[in-house]
Design an enzyme around this catalytic site. Structure first.
Site, mmCIF file in Angstrom:
data_model
loop_
_atom_site.group_PDB
_atom_site.id
_atom_site.type_symbol
_atom_site.label_atom_id
_atom_site.label_comp_id
_atom_site.label_asym_id
_atom_site.label_seq_id
_atom_site.Cartn_x
_atom_site.Cartn_y
_atom_site.Cartn_z
ATOM 1 N N GLY A 1 43.964 51.741 96.506
ATOM 2 C CA GLY A 1 44.851 52.040 97.622
ATOM 3 C C GLY A 1 45.095 53.529 97.748
ATOM 4 O O GLY A 1 44.224 54.347 97.450
ATOM 5 N N LEU A 2 46.305 53.885 98.210
ATOM 6 C CA LEU A 2 46.703 55.276 98.422
ATOM 7 C C LEU A 2 45.754 55.996 99.383
ATOM 8 O O LEU A 2 45.409 57.160 99.192
ATOM 9 C CB LEU A 2 46.779 56.030 97.088
ATOM 10 C CG LEU A 2 47.819 55.513 96.089
ATOM 11 C CD1 LEU A 2 47.734 56.313 94.781
ATOM 12 C CD2 LEU A 2 49.220 55.587 96.658
ATOM 13 N N CYS A 3 45.331 55.280 100.426
ATOM 14 C CA CYS A 3 44.449 55.892 101.430
ATOM 15 C C CYS A 3 44.938 55.563 102.838
ATOM 16 O O CYS A 3 44.153 55.287 103.736
ATOM 17 C CB CYS A 3 43.004 55.442 101.230
ATOM 18 S SG CYS A 3 42.773 53.662 101.011
ATOM 19 N N GLY A 4 46.248 55.573 103.002
ATOM 20 C CA GLY A 4 46.823 55.351 104.321
ATOM 21 C C GLY A 4 46.576 53.943 104.842
ATOM 22 O O GLY A 4 46.656 52.962 104.103
#
Length: 297
Positions: free
Chosen positions: A87-90
């Site tokens: 994750g952590l990709c908008g």
């Protein structure tokens, strides 16, 4: 008002988070460069091969022609959804999942009601999302991005192609993020199987005979080139998604770093004001005590 200790702890916490997001941005930028080079080299080859594929899909032999271009009544559908492992990709992953849900609701609602839709999730995030929602999953391709290569993607493409060839699926669609630039990724929904005819063929009022010279033979070209072209199309989609993921993560981490910086400014201002208020209070208490002592004498 928060105490000085609480504000200090928050400043330390936000500062640590800012260092992490800054490091993740730099890592994503390095990976993006390699991924962008890979997809830029692949695009011309895949586009030319897709053009050849569209033309060859119209060629029929005496035994019935290209099995991958056969159009049937759509009863069973496979959707290949390409997401990421992390994750952590908008909104990178959520956009693909939303596109898959919209595709099912708008085009395949009857098939969904009959339980005739399967999803082939390439990437852990997509696999986890559809598994939690009890969506039938085809295969397990959560380790593709761990060692991304044509060989790892080829297995997924072959399973989809075999399912269509044997009649397990009547249509296969592909949903992925296309890389445009660092800040922009475009969600694409494409028909993978059956192979669509080229635009020139579709626009022609009458069938056009193409003057092909087959070497070594028409049968061998249909048996080897078309399957290879289909696998290349899936591989290109995965490369597009890989570059898009790093671009989306780089943008998200850059924004997170900026937000952490703004929050640090506010916290430091709050800390200084709280400290100043505490010092002022102490001075007033000392002055008040001194005046009380002077008055009692």
């Amino acid at each position: 008002m928060a105490s000085l200790k609480e504000v200090r702890n928050r400043i330390v916490s936000v500062g640590s988070t800012q260092q992490i997001t800054k490091a993740m941005k730099m890592v994503a930028a390095a990976k993006l460069r390699r991924a962008q080079d890979n997809i830029l080299r692949m695009r011309p080859y895949a586009q030319r091969l897709n053009s050849i594929l569209s033309n060859l899909s119209n060629v029929r032999d005496e035994d019935g022609g290209n099995v991958y271009a056969q159009k049937r009544e759509v009863q069973r559908v496979l959707i290949i959804a390409v997401t990421s492992d992390r994750g952590l990709c908008g909104a990178f992953n959520s956009n693909v999942m939303k596109a898959v849900n919209n595709l099912i609701n708008e085009r395949y609602s009857a098939q969904a009601a009959a339980g005739n839709i399967e999803v082939m999730a390439i990437g852990k995030k997509g696999h986890e999302y559809f598994h939690k929602r009890n969506m039938p999953l085809a295969g397990d391709y959560t380790a593709v991005f761990g060692k991304l290569s044509f060989e790892t993607v080829r297995v997924a493409a072959e399973e989809a192609m075999e399912g269509f060839r044997t009649g397990l699926y009547d249509q296969v669609d592909l949903v992925y993020n296309e890389f445009k630039n660092v800040a922009t990724q475009i969600v694409r929904t494409e028909q993978f199987l059956p192979i669509q005819e080229s635009e020139g063929t579709q626009a022609a009022a009458t069938p056009v005979e193409s003057d092909y010279i087959f070497e070594p033979s028409k049968e061998e070209i249909l048996e080897q080139l078309i399957p290879k072209s289909l696998k290349i199309q899936v591989y290109k989609a995965v490369l597009e998604s890989n570059a898009s993921e790093h671009g989306a993560r780089m943008t998200a981490m850059d924004k997170a770093t900026e937000n952490a910086g703004e929050l640090l400014k506010q916290l430091k201002l709050t800390y200084n004001r709280t400290r100043q208020a505490a010092i002022t209070t102490e001075i007033l208490e000392i002055v008040g005590g001194a005046e009380a002592l002077a008055a009692s004498r």
